[in-house]
Design a protein around this motif. Structure first.
Motif, PDB file in Angstrom:
ATOM      1  N   ASP A 252       3.631   5.824  -5.195  1.00  0.00           N
ATOM      2  CA  ASP A 252       3.673   5.661  -6.648  1.00  0.00           C
ATOM      3  C   ASP A 252       5.075   5.301  -7.135  1.00  0.00           C
ATOM      4  OD1 ASP A 252       2.592   5.547  -9.217  1.00  0.00           O
ATOM      5  OD2 ASP A 252       2.993   7.661  -9.609  1.00  0.00           O
TER       6      ASP A 252
ATOM      7  N   ASN B 133       0.823  -1.203   0.000  1.00  0.00           N
ATOM      8  CA  ASN B 133       0.000   0.000   0.000  1.00  0.00           C
ATOM      9  C   ASN B 133       0.861   1.259   0.000  1.00  0.00           C
ATOM     10  OD1 ASN B 133      -2.561   1.377   0.126  1.00  0.00           O
ATOM     11  ND2 ASN B 133      -2.109   1.793   2.279  1.00  0.00           N
TER      12      ASN B 133
ATOM     13  N   GLU C  94       6.371   0.100 -10.478  1.00  0.00           N
ATOM     14  CA  GLU C  94       6.364  -1.340 -10.235  1.00  0.00           C
ATOM     15  C   GLU C  94       7.524  -2.057 -10.920  1.00  0.00           C
ATOM     16  OE1 GLU C  94       3.427  -5.156 -10.958  1.00  0.00           O
ATOM     17  OE2 GLU C  94       2.574  -3.144 -11.009  1.00  0.00           O
TER      18      GLU C  94
ATOM     19  N   TYR D 245       2.218   1.843  -3.373  1.00  0.00           N
ATOM     20  CA  TYR D 245       1.142   2.326  -4.233  1.00  0.00           C
ATOM     21  C   TYR D 245       0.859   3.809  -3.983  1.00  0.00           C
ATOM     22  CZ  TYR D 245      -3.488   2.846  -6.282  1.00  0.00           C
ATOM     23  OH  TYR D 245      -4.548   3.282  -7.012  1.00  0.00           O
TER      24      TYR D 245
END
Length: 115
Positions: free
Chosen positions: A76, A70, A79, A73
């Motif tokens: 940001d 989280n 990935e 995420y």
């Protein structure tokens, strides 16, 4: 914008542009949004910032993996950059994730200051 390639370069650039405190504010904001119980004082030394954040990332990876995901995420962190890292050594991984986190936060701060 060229991103700093190491922690020292990031801190030097942030201090040179007088945006180090803004970096701390942005980091605190995202930590709060991710429900991570950690807040940095605006006067925190860069070495302390790195060490404390690395310890928290390590703890999240080991004990609260969902919260760790989280956090990535919310901040940001890209990935594909996380996937490129070697997950065999958790200590090294937490250090690299800490840098990616600070690098992304720096990117946000730099763009806000320049646009």
């Amino acid at each position: 914008m060229r991103l700093p390639t190491n922690f020292q370069a990031l801190v030097e650039e942030a201090n040179g542009l007088q945006l180090y405190k803004a970096l701390i504010v942005q980091l605190n904001k995202d930590l709060l949004l991710a429900n991570v119980d950690l807040e940095f004082d605006s006067e925190v030394l860069p070495t302390s910032l790195k060490l404390i954040l690395k310890e928290e990332v390590y703890n999240l990876i080991q004990n609260k993996f969902t919260e760790y995901l989280n956090l990535l995420y919310i901040i940001d962190v890209e990935e594909f950059r996380v996937r490129e890292l070697d997950g065999d050594d958790i200590i090294k991984l937490s250090e690299e994730i800490t840098f990616l986190t600070l690098q992304r936060e720096w990117q946000k701060v730099w763009y806000k200051a320049n646009y």
